[in-house]
Design a protein around this motif. Structure first.
Motif, PDB file in Angstrom:
ATOM      1  N   ALA A  99       0.835  -1.214   0.000  1.00 23.05           N
ATOM      2  CA  ALA A  99       0.000   0.000   0.000  1.00 23.05           C
ATOM      3  C   ALA A  99       0.862   1.252   0.000  1.00 23.05           C
ATOM      4  N   TRP A 100       1.912   1.263   0.817  1.00 23.07           N
ATOM      5  CA  TRP A 100       2.776   2.440   0.870  1.00 23.07           C
ATOM      6  C   TRP A 100       3.500   2.672  -0.442  1.00 23.07           C
ATOM      7  N   GLN A 101       3.993   1.594  -1.047  1.00 22.81           N
ATOM      8  CA  GLN A 101       4.721   1.779  -2.304  1.00 22.81           C
ATOM      9  C   GLN A 101       3.799   2.276  -3.412  1.00 22.81           C
ATOM     10  N   ALA A 102       2.553   1.805  -3.422  1.00 22.45           N
ATOM     11  CA  ALA A 102       1.604   2.295  -4.428  1.00 22.45           C
ATOM     12  C   ALA A 102       1.414   3.803  -4.279  1.00 22.45           C
ATOM     13  N   PHE A 103       1.309   4.275  -3.031  1.00 24.05           N
ATOM     14  CA  PHE A 103       1.168   5.711  -2.785  1.00 24.05           C
ATOM     15  C   PHE A 103       2.431   6.448  -3.220  1.00 24.05           C
ATOM     16  N   ILE A 104       3.592   5.919  -2.859  1.00 28.11           N
ATOM     17  CA  ILE A 104       4.856   6.585  -3.175  1.00 28.11           C
ATOM     18  C   ILE A 104       5.110   6.617  -4.679  1.00 28.11           C
ATOM     19  N   ASN A 105       4.766   5.541  -5.370  1.00 27.01           N
ATOM     20  CA  ASN A 105       4.891   5.536  -6.835  1.00 27.01           C
ATOM     21  C   ASN A 105       4.055   6.647  -7.461  1.00 27.01           C
ATOM     22  N   LYS A 106       2.881   6.854  -6.892  1.00 25.36           N
ATOM     23  CA  LYS A 106       1.963   7.864  -7.420  1.00 25.36           C
ATOM     24  C   LYS A 106       2.362   9.264  -6.983  1.00 25.36           C
ATOM     25  N   HIS A 107       2.953   9.359  -5.784  1.00 27.84           N
ATOM     26  CA  HIS A 107       3.267  10.678  -5.209  1.00 27.84           C
ATOM     27  C   HIS A 107       4.717  10.717  -4.692  1.00 27.84           C
ATOM     28  N   PRO A 108       5.695  10.676  -5.574  1.00 33.77           N
ATOM     29  CA  PRO A 108       7.095  10.703  -5.128  1.00 33.77           C
ATOM     30  C   PRO A 108       7.477  11.997  -4.422  1.00 33.77           C
ATOM     31  N   GLU A 109       6.670  13.046  -4.599  1.00 33.03           N
ATOM     32  CA  GLU A 109       6.976  14.342  -3.981  1.00 33.03           C
ATOM     33  C   GLU A 109       6.361  14.485  -2.590  1.00 33.03           C
ATOM     34  N   GLY A 110       5.662  13.460  -2.101  1.00 33.59           N
ATOM     35  CA  GLY A 110       4.920  13.566  -0.860  1.00 33.59           C
ATOM     36  C   GLY A 110       5.750  13.339   0.392  1.00 33.59           C
ATOM     37  N   TYR A 111       5.044  13.314   1.523  1.00 37.66           N
ATOM     38  CA  TYR A 111       5.639  13.075   2.835  1.00 37.66           C
ATOM     39  C   TYR A 111       4.708  12.161   3.624  1.00 37.66           C
ATOM     40  N   LEU A 112       5.251  11.494   4.623  1.00 38.03           N
ATOM     41  CA  LEU A 112       4.427  10.659   5.488  1.00 38.03           C
ATOM     42  C   LEU A 112       4.337  11.305   6.871  1.00 38.03           C
ATOM     43  N   TYR A 113       3.295  10.957   7.616  1.00 37.52           N
ATOM     44  CA  TYR A 113       3.163  11.468   8.983  1.00 37.52           C
ATOM     45  C   TYR A 113       2.332  10.513   9.826  1.00 37.52           C
ATOM     46  N   CYS A 114       2.560  10.578  11.149  1.00 38.12           N
ATOM     47  CA  CYS A 114       1.698   9.907  12.119  1.00 38.12           C
ATOM     48  C   CYS A 114       1.150  11.001  13.031  1.00 38.12           C
ATOM     49  N   PHE A 115       0.799  10.676  14.256  1.00 37.40           N
ATOM     50  CA  PHE A 115       0.173  11.704  15.095  1.00 37.40           C
ATOM     51  C   PHE A 115       1.154  12.798  15.502  1.00 37.40           C
ATOM     52  N   ARG A 116       2.325  12.407  15.998  1.00 40.41           N
ATOM     53  CA  ARG A 116       3.301  13.418  16.440  1.00 40.41           C
ATOM     54  C   ARG A 116       4.606  13.374  15.638  1.00 40.41           C
ATOM     55  N   GLY A 117       4.671  12.578  14.607  1.00 37.39           N
ATOM     56  CA  GLY A 117       5.917  12.472  13.851  1.00 37.39           C
ATOM     57  C   GLY A 117       6.955  11.647  14.579  1.00 37.39           C
ATOM     58  N   GLY A 118       6.494  10.747  15.467  1.00 35.66           N
ATOM     59  CA  GLY A 118       7.421   9.986  16.284  1.00 35.66           C
ATOM     60  C   GLY A 118       7.534   8.528  15.893  1.00 35.66           C
ATOM     61  N   LEU A 119       7.158   7.643  16.813  1.00 35.35           N
ATOM     62  CA  LEU A 119       7.437   6.226  16.667  1.00 35.35           C
ATOM     63  C   LEU A 119       6.841   5.611  15.408  1.00 35.35           C
ATOM     64  N   ARG A 120       5.570   5.897  15.132  1.00 32.52           N
ATOM     65  CA  ARG A 120       4.942   5.272  13.962  1.00 32.52           C
ATOM     66  C   ARG A 120       5.550   5.774  12.658  1.00 32.52           C
ATOM     67  N   SER A 121       5.871   7.054  12.604  1.00 34.65           N
ATOM     68  CA  SER A 121       6.520   7.589  11.394  1.00 34.65           C
ATOM     69  C   SER A 121       7.894   6.972  11.188  1.00 34.65           C
ATOM     70  N   ARG A 122       8.666   6.887  12.276  1.00 35.01           N
ATOM     71  CA  ARG A 122      10.025   6.342  12.156  1.00 35.01           C
ATOM     72  C   ARG A 122       9.990   4.846  11.828  1.00 35.01           C
ATOM     73  N   THR A 123       9.009   4.144  12.403  1.00 31.15           N
ATOM     74  CA  THR A 123       8.880   2.719  12.092  1.00 31.15           C
ATOM     75  C   THR A 123       8.527   2.522  10.623  1.00 31.15           C
ATOM     76  N   THR A 124       7.620   3.333  10.134  1.00 25.77           N
ATOM     77  CA  THR A 124       7.239   3.263   8.719  1.00 25.77           C
ATOM     78  C   THR A 124       8.440   3.545   7.832  1.00 25.77           C
ATOM     79  N   GLN A 125       9.187   4.592   8.178  1.00 16.13           N
ATOM     80  CA  GLN A 125      10.384   4.910   7.403  1.00 16.13           C
ATOM     81  C   GLN A 125      11.377   3.743   7.396  1.00 16.13           C
ATOM     82  N   GLN A 126      11.554   3.098   8.559  1.00 15.35           N
ATOM     83  CA  GLN A 126      12.502   1.996   8.639  1.00 15.35           C
ATOM     84  C   GLN A 126      12.058   0.816   7.791  1.00 15.35           C
TER      85      GLN A 126
END
Length: 383
Positions: A99-126
């Motif tokens: 799901a994430w790669q489909a979004f990124i393929n469509k929106h390479p200029e975008g950014y990801l976020y969670c509630f505070r930009g902390g654990l969930r965002s960093r886990t997703t990035q990893q």
């Protein structure tokens, strides 16, 4: 934090298409440029409020988020992280990555976020990095972006020179707002026309989404100077409530009054709420029945304010108009009913509200006259 020892592979995005970018805290540019946003919060969080360009592809589903949150409160962060990885089976991780790669393929200029930009965002990035994809995050996450828009809405409501387009129900104020070169169309954002009969067939946004979109629209309008036209609204547009700062700005703003004959207003209402609304109830012979039921439901919402006897009279009149629409497809029978509603309900309520306001009146005239006036507002409006 740690990660699973092995990740099912997905095809990485080429470096040429997705250059390495830094995370951002420039919320203004995100909203001014409508940058796509990958929201990795749980679905229930997204439904409570998000941003117009965001898509929800959560790291944790609602149940997983609940379990991890409970573990965090009972034992602490490390226990919650461990439980998160236990829940993150290979199948779950693979589904997230797809799901994430489909979004990124469509929106390479975008950014990801969670509630505070902390654990969930960093886990997703990893997880993405382990799959060969670098994708930046929004620092501070949803909370920081939301606070930014709340502050902008408050500040811009005080700074922008508004002009309120006012007039009785059916005067065509929304058409004038849409025709103005600079305007804030609150009813379009709310997906509702503002009255008891104002449903548009589209689900209204969550209150937070309504406020976010209004703030973003004002942010864009503020990039150039000049008056902004806004329709006179009550506190509620359907279920969407106007923020107090915007209400105060509208109360203090100068007005343009649209003064239309009652029959013209009734015909415009019948056009908007019957003739033009009919297609959204389908294409079969039963659409007239469905629209009629919708109108009766709306009339029922003001039953107490009309009084029992008057409501019964109007309900009978509505039933007869519904039958005529079903029989012949003609909507003319609604005009006397609408004129009665205007005289006995809507006009009285609006006149009472207008008496409480002492704003400067810049111009008054018929719908056609106001439309002509709006074509050259600077000839009349002196900054």
């Amino acid at each position: 934090m740690g990660s699973p020892s092995s990740i099912l592979s997905v095809s990485p995005i080429s470096i040429e298409r997705l250059p390495l970018r830094q995370s951002t805290a420039n919320y203004r540019e995100l909203f001014l440029n409508d940058i796509p946003l990958l929201d990795v919060r749980a679905q229930m969080e997204f439904q409570r409020g998000a941003f117009p360009t965001a898509e929800n592809h959560p790291l944790l589903d609602n149940r997983q988020r609940e379990l991890v949150g409970t573990e965090y409160k009972k034992i602490g962060q490390q226990a919650a992280i461990s439980l998160g990885w236990e829940l993150a089976t290979q199948e779950v991780i693979q589904a997230r990555l797809v799901a994430w790669q489909a979004f990124i393929n469509k929106h390479p200029e975008g950014y990801l976020y969670c509630f505070r930009g902390g654990l969930r965002s960093r886990t997703t990035q990893q997880l993405l990095r382990d799959a060969g994809i670098d994708y930046p995050l929004v620092e501070g996450g949803y909370k920081a972006m939301r606070n930014y828009l709340i502050n902008e809405l408050e500040n811009l409501s005080k700074q922008i020179p508004f002009v309120v387009i006012a007039g009785h129900t059916g005067s065509g104020k929304t058409e004038l707002i849409q025709a103005a070169s600079r305007s804030l169309d609150l009813e379009a954002i709310a997906r509702h026309r503002g009255s008891s009969f104002g449903r548009t067939g589209r689900e209204q946004p969550a209150q937070i989404d309504f406020e976010n979109q209004a703030s973003i629209n004002l942010l864009k309008l503020a990039q150039t100077s000049g008056r902004v036209f806004i329709e006179d609204e009550s506190r509620l547009i359907g279920r969407c409530a106007l923020p107090p700062s915007l209400q105060n700005a509208m109360k203090a703003a100068p007005r343009i009054l649209v003064e239309e004959p009652i029959e013209n207003r009734a015909r415009r209402i019948v056009r908007d709420y019957v003739s033009d609304a009919l297609p959204r109830f389908g294409t079969t012979e039963f659409r007239a029945v469905a629209l009629g039921e919708d109108l009766r439901d709306s009339l029922g919402k003001i039953r107490k304010r009309l009084g029992g006897q008057r409501y019964q009279q109007l309900d009978t009149q509505l039933s007869e108009a519904n039958q005529e629409l079903k029989r012949s497809g003609c909507s003319e029978a609604y005009i006397p009913l609408v004129m009665a509603l205007l005289r006995e309900y809507y006009d009285g309520s609006y006149a009472y509200l207008m008496k409480k306001r002492e704003n400067e009146i810049l111009f008054s005239g018929t719908h056609a006259e106001v439309k002509s006036w709006l074509e050259e507002p600077e000839a009349y409006l002196h900054k």
